[in-house]
Design a protein around this motif. Structure first.
Motif, PDB file in Angstrom:
ATOM      1  N   PRO A 120       0.822  -1.205   0.000  1.00 37.44           N
ATOM      2  CA  PRO A 120       0.000   0.000   0.000  1.00 37.44           C
ATOM      3  C   PRO A 120       0.863   1.265   0.000  1.00 37.44           C
ATOM      4  CG  PRO A 120      -0.559  -1.451   1.853  1.00 37.44           C
ATOM      5  CD  PRO A 120       0.628  -2.032   1.164  1.00 37.44           C
ATOM      6  N   ALA A 121       0.615   2.121  -0.935  1.00 36.69           N
ATOM      7  CA  ALA A 121       1.394   3.356  -1.042  1.00 36.69           C
ATOM      8  C   ALA A 121       1.094   4.307   0.110  1.00 36.69           C
ATOM      9  CB  ALA A 121       1.099   4.036  -2.377  1.00 36.69           C
ATOM     10  N   ALA A 122      -0.111   4.223   0.670  1.00 42.95           N
ATOM     11  CA  ALA A 122      -0.508   5.152   1.717  1.00 42.95           C
ATOM     12  C   ALA A 122       0.077   4.786   3.084  1.00 42.95           C
ATOM     13  CB  ALA A 122      -2.026   5.200   1.811  1.00 42.95           C
ATOM     14  N   ALA A 123       0.500   3.532   3.257  1.00 44.22           N
ATOM     15  CA  ALA A 123       1.034   3.119   4.551  1.00 44.22           C
ATOM     16  C   ALA A 123       2.392   3.766   4.774  1.00 44.22           C
ATOM     17  CB  ALA A 123       1.140   1.602   4.612  1.00 44.22           C
ATOM     18  N   LYS A 124       2.641   4.165   6.026  1.00 51.64           N
ATOM     19  CA  LYS A 124       3.871   4.856   6.353  1.00 51.64           C
ATOM     20  C   LYS A 124       4.409   4.366   7.683  1.00 51.64           C
ATOM     21  CE  LYS A 124       2.612   9.026   3.959  1.00 51.64           C
ATOM     22  NZ  LYS A 124       2.494  10.431   3.929  1.00 51.64           N
ATOM     23  N   GLU A 125       5.669   4.678   7.901  1.00 50.34           N
ATOM     24  CA  GLU A 125       6.305   4.425   9.181  1.00 50.34           C
ATOM     25  C   GLU A 125       6.110   5.643  10.072  1.00 50.34           C
ATOM     26  OE1 GLU A 125      10.548   3.289   9.810  1.00 50.34           O
ATOM     27  OE2 GLU A 125      10.234   2.398   7.833  1.00 50.34           O
ATOM     28  N   LEU A 126       6.005   5.410  11.349  1.00 52.97           N
ATOM     29  CA  LEU A 126       5.970   6.525  12.287  1.00 52.97           C
ATOM     30  C   LEU A 126       7.404   6.800  12.704  1.00 52.97           C
ATOM     31  CD1 LEU A 126       2.900   5.743  14.567  1.00 52.97           C
ATOM     32  CD2 LEU A 126       3.062   7.350  12.696  1.00 52.97           C
ATOM     33  N   LYS A 127       7.867   8.028  12.486  1.00 54.05           N
ATOM     34  CA  LYS A 127       9.241   8.396  12.805  1.00 54.05           C
ATOM     35  C   LYS A 127       9.261   9.504  13.847  1.00 54.05           C
ATOM     36  CE  LYS A 127      11.091   6.925   8.420  1.00 54.05           C
ATOM     37  NZ  LYS A 127      11.865   7.241   7.247  1.00 54.05           N
ATOM     38  N   VAL A 128      10.097   9.318  14.841  1.00 48.99           N
ATOM     39  CA  VAL A 128      10.227  10.291  15.928  1.00 48.99           C
ATOM     40  C   VAL A 128      10.600  11.660  15.349  1.00 48.99           C
ATOM     41  CG1 VAL A 128      11.522  10.897  18.004  1.00 48.99           C
ATOM     42  CG2 VAL A 128      10.823   8.531  17.623  1.00 48.99           C
ATOM     43  N   GLY A 129       9.880  12.680  15.814  1.00 50.58           N
ATOM     44  CA  GLY A 129      10.132  14.046  15.384  1.00 50.58           C
ATOM     45  C   GLY A 129       9.294  14.489  14.202  1.00 50.58           C
ATOM     46  N   GLN A 130       8.597  13.555  13.568  1.00 51.99           N
ATOM     47  CA  GLN A 130       7.758  13.901  12.414  1.00 51.99           C
ATOM     48  C   GLN A 130       6.287  13.863  12.807  1.00 51.99           C
ATOM     49  OE1 GLN A 130       8.714  11.352   9.107  1.00 51.99           O
ATOM     50  NE2 GLN A 130      10.754  12.206   8.881  1.00 51.99           N
ATOM     51  N   VAL A 131       5.493  14.659  12.107  1.00 59.58           N
ATOM     52  CA  VAL A 131       4.047  14.626  12.320  1.00 59.58           C
ATOM     53  C   VAL A 131       3.529  13.269  11.850  1.00 59.58           C
ATOM     54  CG1 VAL A 131       1.843  15.656  11.646  1.00 59.58           C
ATOM     55  CG2 VAL A 131       3.821  17.126  12.071  1.00 59.58           C
ATOM     56  N   ALA A 132       2.685  12.665  12.641  1.00 61.65           N
ATOM     57  CA  ALA A 132       2.111  11.368  12.287  1.00 61.65           C
ATOM     58  C   ALA A 132       1.220  11.524  11.064  1.00 61.65           C
ATOM     59  CB  ALA A 132       1.303  10.814  13.457  1.00 61.65           C
ATOM     60  N   PRO A 133       1.239  10.539  10.164  1.00 58.33           N
ATOM     61  CA  PRO A 133       0.351  10.588   8.999  1.00 58.33           C
ATOM     62  C   PRO A 133      -1.101  10.362   9.448  1.00 58.33           C
ATOM     63  CG  PRO A 133       1.439   8.467   9.103  1.00 58.33           C
ATOM     64  CD  PRO A 133       2.041   9.320  10.202  1.00 58.33           C
ATOM     65  N   LYS A 180      -8.823  -3.611  16.155  1.00 55.03           N
ATOM     66  CA  LYS A 180      -8.526  -4.819  15.386  1.00 55.03           C
ATOM     67  C   LYS A 180      -7.833  -4.523  14.065  1.00 55.03           C
ATOM     68  CE  LYS A 180     -13.255  -5.131  13.563  1.00 55.03           C
ATOM     69  NZ  LYS A 180     -14.432  -5.980  13.479  1.00 55.03           N
ATOM     70  N   ARG A 181      -7.821  -3.253  13.679  1.00 50.66           N
ATOM     71  CA  ARG A 181      -7.172  -2.859  12.425  1.00 50.66           C
ATOM     72  C   ARG A 181      -6.706  -1.424  12.512  1.00 50.66           C
ATOM     73  NH1 ARG A 181     -10.620  -5.887   9.981  1.00 50.66           N
ATOM     74  NH2 ARG A 181     -12.257  -4.404   9.681  1.00 50.66           N
ATOM     75  N   ILE A 182      -5.669  -1.129  11.741  1.00 45.78           N
ATOM     76  CA  ILE A 182      -5.159   0.230  11.666  1.00 45.78           C
ATOM     77  C   ILE A 182      -4.790   0.501  10.217  1.00 45.78           C
ATOM     78  CG2 ILE A 182      -2.798  -0.466  12.256  1.00 45.78           C
ATOM     79  CD1 ILE A 182      -2.591   2.174  13.866  1.00 45.78           C
ATOM     80  N   LYS A 183      -5.147   1.685   9.732  1.00 47.15           N
ATOM     81  CA  LYS A 183      -4.810   2.101   8.363  1.00 47.15           C
ATOM     82  C   LYS A 183      -3.994   3.382   8.443  1.00 47.15           C
ATOM     83  CE  LYS A 183      -8.942   0.684   5.809  1.00 47.15           C
ATOM     84  NZ  LYS A 183     -10.056   1.225   5.036  1.00 47.15           N
ATOM     85  N   GLY A 184      -3.060   3.507   7.519  1.00 48.66           N
ATOM     86  CA  GLY A 184      -2.289   4.743   7.437  1.00 48.66           C
ATOM     87  C   GLY A 184      -0.847   4.592   7.850  1.00 48.66           C
ATOM     88  N   ILE A 185      -0.546   3.530   8.600  1.00 46.36           N
ATOM     89  CA  ILE A 185       0.844   3.241   8.957  1.00 46.36           C
ATOM     90  C   ILE A 185       1.108   1.768   8.720  1.00 46.36           C
ATOM     91  CG2 ILE A 185       1.071   5.095  10.639  1.00 46.36           C
ATOM     92  CD1 ILE A 185       0.829   2.979  12.847  1.00 46.36           C
ATOM     93  N   ASP A 186       2.385   1.448   8.608  1.00 46.59           N
ATOM     94  CA  ASP A 186       2.778   0.057   8.439  1.00 46.59           C
ATOM     95  C   ASP A 186       2.500  -0.705   9.728  1.00 46.59           C
ATOM     96  OD1 ASP A 186       3.775   0.598   5.872  1.00 46.59           O
ATOM     97  OD2 ASP A 186       5.740   1.135   6.667  1.00 46.59           O
TER      98      ASP A 186
END
Length: 163
Positions: A17-30, A112-118
């Protein structure tokens, strides 16, 4: 590399999924959407102004079985200060309905599910997002009470952003 593997690798890359992202410290969450255990949905944006802890766990994970009650007890004590915990199950082998008694006993919010991050590659994995939506913590491994206090107390003491 064997030539016959190239099309399979290309297909796997396209299927990610192109929309999935990693959460990185210091960045705004997607933008993140949670599907809760009861089927309702909520987004991280709806919880702006709160400190949000996202916990990935599984029933087969021994450290998770220690951490989940700790997170729940901690949440019961500090939720009044503007904190929210989402416990996202990565468990595929146990149907959600079989965890209903556990979920009913918890004060934290089971998802049970999360969208938007890996999805987390290890359990437990924890992410903390501050009141402004910035990722302040991202680590695999169970948190201790000392970890929770060190990471969360300063964030809970920050002012709620206006507007």
């Amino acid at each position: 590399m064997l030539k016959w593997m190239l099309p399979l690798l290309a297909a796997a890359a396209i299927a990610t999924p192109a929309a999935a992202k990693e959460l990185k410290v210091g960045q705004v969450a997607p933008p993140i959407e949670f599907t809760l255990a009861d089927g309702t949905k909520t987004t991280l944006a709806e919880h702006r102004g709160e400190v949000v802890l996202i916990n990935f766990w599984a029933t087969w994970c021994v450290p998770c079985r220690v951490e989940l009650p700790l997170l729940d007890g901690y949440y019961r004590q500090v939720s009044k200060h503007g904190m929210r915990v989402f416990a996202v199950t990565t468990e595929g082998s146990v149907p959600i309905f079989k965890m209903k008694a556990l979920f009913n006993a918890l004060a934290i919010t089971p998802a049970k599910r999360i969208k938007g991050i890996d999805d987390a590659t290890a359990v437990p994995t924890n992410y903390i997002v501050d009141r402004k939506g910035v990722v302040r913590y991202a680590k695999a491994g169970a948190m201790t009470l000392d970890d929770l206090n060190r990471e969360l107390v300063p964030l809970l003491n920050e002012r709620v952003p206006v507007g």
